[in-house]
Design a protein around this motif. Sequence first.
Motif, PDB file in Angstrom:
ATOM      1  N   UNK A  87      -1.996  40.682 -50.460  1.00 57.27           N
ATOM      2  CA  UNK A  87      -0.810  41.363 -50.030  1.00 57.27           C
ATOM      3  C   UNK A  87      -0.402  41.663 -51.540  1.00 57.27           C
ATOM      4  N   UNK A  88       0.152  42.875 -51.559  1.00 61.25           N
ATOM      5  CA  UNK A  88       0.859  43.357 -52.790  1.00 61.25           C
ATOM      6  C   UNK A  88       2.436  43.396 -52.556  1.00 61.25           C
ATOM      7  N   UNK A  89       2.849  43.609 -54.029  1.00 61.28           N
ATOM      8  CA  UNK A  89       4.397  43.593 -54.036  1.00 61.28           C
ATOM      9  C   UNK A  89       5.031  44.546 -53.035  1.00 61.28           C
ATOM     10  N   UNK A  90       4.510  45.760 -53.041  1.00 62.97           N
ATOM     11  CA  UNK A  90       5.045  46.876 -52.232  1.00 62.97           C
ATOM     12  C   UNK A  90       4.879  46.397 -50.584  1.00 62.97           C
ATOM     13  N   UNK A 126       8.157  43.898 -47.611  1.00 66.33           N
ATOM     14  CA  UNK A 126       9.087  44.061 -46.698  1.00 66.33           C
ATOM     15  C   UNK A 126       8.479  44.397 -45.427  1.00 66.33           C
ATOM     16  N   UNK A 127       7.391  44.890 -45.261  1.00 67.62           N
ATOM     17  CA  UNK A 127       6.665  45.206 -44.097  1.00 67.62           C
ATOM     18  C   UNK A 127       6.081  43.603 -43.492  1.00 67.62           C
ATOM     19  N   UNK A 128       5.750  42.928 -44.261  1.00 65.77           N
ATOM     20  CA  UNK A 128       5.199  41.641 -44.157  1.00 65.77           C
ATOM     21  C   UNK A 128       6.438  40.897 -43.456  1.00 65.77           C
ATOM     22  N   UNK A 168      -4.704  50.934 -38.916  1.00 62.93           N
ATOM     23  CA  UNK A 168      -4.220  52.282 -39.131  1.00 62.93           C
ATOM     24  C   UNK A 168      -3.288  52.563 -40.440  1.00 62.93           C
ATOM     25  N   UNK A 169      -3.574  52.002 -41.260  1.00 69.56           N
ATOM     26  CA  UNK A 169      -2.501  51.929 -42.494  1.00 69.56           C
ATOM     27  C   UNK A 169      -1.241  51.346 -42.477  1.00 69.56           C
ATOM     28  N   UNK A 170      -1.269  50.517 -41.160  1.00 67.50           N
ATOM     29  CA  UNK A 170       0.210  49.769 -41.121  1.00 67.50           C
ATOM     30  C   UNK A 170      -0.352  48.309 -41.132  1.00 67.50           C
ATOM     31  N   UNK A 171       0.782  47.380 -41.535  1.00 70.61           N
ATOM     32  CA  UNK A 171       0.264  46.129 -41.683  1.00 70.61           C
ATOM     33  C   UNK A 171       0.551  45.420 -40.154  1.00 70.61           C
ATOM     34  N   UNK A 172      -0.241  44.732 -39.596  1.00 66.47           N
ATOM     35  CA  UNK A 172      -0.232  44.160 -38.392  1.00 66.47           C
ATOM     36  C   UNK A 172      -0.410  42.565 -38.256  1.00 66.47           C
TER      37      UNK A 172
END
Length: 173
Positions: free
Chosen positions: A8-11, A14-16, A58-62
């Motif tokens: 995981x990166x800082x950016x 939010x998504x996580x 697909x470039x999204x965190x799931x």
Amino acid sequence: MDIIIRQEKNEDNNEVYHVVQKAFEKADYSDHDEHNLIKRLRTSAKFIPELSLVAEYDNEIVGHILFTEIKVGDQTLIALAPVAVLPELQSKGIGKLLITEGHNIAKQLGYKGAVVLGHDKYYPKFGYTKASQYGIEAPFEVSDDNFMAVELVNGGLSDVHGVVEYAKEFFEK
Ligand SMILES: CC(C)(COP(=O)(O)OP(=O)(O)OC[C@H]1O[C@@H](n2cnc3c(N)ncnc32)[C@H](O)[C@@H]1OP(=O)(O)O)[C@@H](O)C(=O)NCCC(=O)NCCS
């Protein structure tokens, strides 16, 4: 299905946060606050950046998994908590990828064992058995079947006995 497991990166924070919130929304045995727990654990002394992993599709965190350091007696191990996959993508093997990759990285980092509080039908797929068999106890009341441990290297838990000391952030709100 091409799933990427990476640190995981800082950016991603939010998504996580939203993925974990959604994953636990309807989960049993949950306080539905795991997304805030992760937020607290990221600033914990027990946080291991290499063991906060995301699953990307697909470039999204799931999905996301976190292991943090614990103490059992004078030994340092890790605790798996929490792991989450978006509801619409569950039962496709993403949880399995997160757990197995987490174990591989943990092994490379030198951790000898892990504990988990969770479903006694799920975690045995990854080698977890009752922690009590190793003489490892939870610091709270829990059914013997649901508190489990795994050796990440052969014999990794043979000298480990006692009550698990989790990061203090687990008990804060
Ligand atoms: C638990 C979780 C992370 C598993 O991820 P996943 O990608 O769905 O799991 P996998 O695809 O690797 O494995 C699916 C298998 O686990 C089983 N499984 C999934 N969640 C389970 C649960 N809560 N209890 C028992 N078995 C479960 C499925 O029935 C399936 O079994 P099968 O392969 O025999 O069909 C995911 O279901 C989730 O986010 N659940 C909500 C949050 C949660 O409860 N997290 C765990 C507590 S820390």
